[in-house]
Design an enzyme around this catalytic site. Structure first.
Site, short mmCIF file in Angstrom:
data_model
loop_
_atom_site.label_atom_id
_atom_site.label_comp_id
_atom_site.label_asym_id
_atom_site.label_seq_id
_atom_site.Cartn_x
_atom_site.Cartn_y
_atom_site.Cartn_z
N SER A 279 0.82 -1.20 0.00
CA SER A 279 0.00 0.00 0.00
C SER A 279 0.86 1.26 0.00
O SER A 279 1.55 1.54 -0.97
CB SER A 279 -0.97 -0.04 1.18
OG SER A 279 -2.21 0.54 0.81
N LYS B 189 -20.30 17.07 10.53
CA LYS B 189 -19.22 17.28 11.48
C LYS B 189 -18.96 16.06 12.35
O LYS B 189 -17.82 15.81 12.77
CB LYS B 189 -19.52 18.50 12.37
CG LYS B 189 -18.37 18.90 13.28
CD LYS B 189 -17.11 19.16 12.48
CE LYS B 189 -15.91 19.45 13.37
NZ LYS B 189 -14.66 19.52 12.61
#
Length: 336
Positions: free
Chosen positions: A121, A173
């Site tokens: 990765s 949020k």
């Protein structure tokens, strides 16, 4: 008797002055010899170990390695760099910083990557912009993709009588809150975010490996490859040990800088600067420490460059303690 004392004092003074000048001369000679060694044409070994994050955890951590690679761009005596990678990947930002540093360095001088146990990765992302990539047959690499994960503990918390009370300034949020289900708009927003990051990932890999983007896309479904499989798919260039990578790097460096075959080009492990060592000490120490070289001023505060380093480090640790946002990772899911 008085004359003998004077003569003895003069002899002591002469011996002291001679010894002082002798020590200084020896120190100067050692410094000059060290400078000659450091200025000698050579290769340098830089090691990237562990999870890739933006914190400065050790001299072989991501950001310390990134800084050293940037320094090596300007060091003319270093004719090539061997980057040893043993990392499962990590966060997006730090991985991109490493990719860019390797890319810029490889434009100036050859950079050969040697993959050890794993370079998956973000670890593979870092390697992909190098001049050449070596892997062992059993190295784990690939895992090209992006992951963002969290957990929903709503039912568990409700059973023990815990309820969340959230006040927020916008609908997203508290996205990925552990106290509620992920809404469909939130899921789509996060999926778009990951797709954007994924597109950058495979585009950079395609550029670094000089492969067609669609070829990389087919390989970039998150699967992990052995070193041998990676070579078959052109994700790495050769199967070999770190020593074999050094031999190849030396050949590439001689060719790049038109050096004769007789040019030795010894390889040296990248030195750790004092700042990197201090970073490592402060990150590994879980208790308060006192060092004798801190300057303490009259108001009771610690001052000086080292103190500033300590203050920023401790402030960074305090900030991290309150950060619960799940990071976007370039990492196999089994490392989460």
């Amino acid at each position: 008797m008085q004359l003998n004392r004077i003569i003895a004092l003069v002899l002591v003074a002469v011996c002291f002055i001679s010894a002082t000048f002798g020590i200084q001369r020896r120190q100067m000679d050692e410094a000059l010899n060290l400078k000659k060694v450091l200025d000698r044409d050579r290769l340098e070994l830089v090691s990237l170990d562990g999870v890739i994050t933006g914190t400065r955890a050790s001299a072989s951590g991501a950001m310390a390695v990134r800084d050293r690679l940037r320094e090596l761009i300007e060091e003319d005596s270093v004719k090539g760099v061997l980057l040893s990678i043993n990392s499962p990947g990590g966060t997006v930002g730090a991985s991109k910083e490493l990719y860019a540093a390797v890319k810029d360095l490889s434009e100036k001088k050859p950079v050969v990557v040697s993959m050890l146990d794993q370079a998956t990765s973000g670890g593979y992302y870092t390697a992909s912009s190098a001049t050449k990539i070596y892997a062992n047959a059993g190295t784990l690499t690939g895992s090209i993709g992006v992951i963002l994960s969290g957990f929903n503990a709503k039912e568990l918390l409700s059973k023990v009588g815990i309820q969340a009370q959230t006040i927020k300034t916008g609908p997203y949020k508290d996205i990925f809150s552990s106290f509620r289900d992920l809404s469909e708009p939130e899921r789509q927003l996060l999926q778009d975010l990951l797709q954007s990051t994924y597109q950058e990932f495979i585009t950079d890999v395609a550029k670094g490996r000089k492969l067609d983007l669609e070829v990389v896309r087919k390989l970039a479904d998150g699967r992990i490859y052995t070193g041998s499989q990676a070579k078959e798919n052109k994700l790495v260039d050769a199967i070999g040990t770190l020593d074999e990578a050094v031999v190849d790097l030396r050949t590439l460096a001689r060719k790049k800088f038109n050096l004769p075959e007789t040019k030795e080009l010894p390889i040296r492990k990248s030195p750790a600067s004092f700042e990197r060592l201090l970073d490592q000490l402060l990150n590994q120490a879980g208790v308060s420490i006192a060092l004798p070289f801190f300057d303490v001023v009259g108001n009771g505060k610690i001052s000086g460059a080292i103190a500033d380093q300590l203050t920023s480090k401790l402030a960074g640790q305090n900030m991290q303690m309150g950060n619960y946002d799940p990071p976007v990772l370039l990492m196999p899911s089994w490392f989460n």
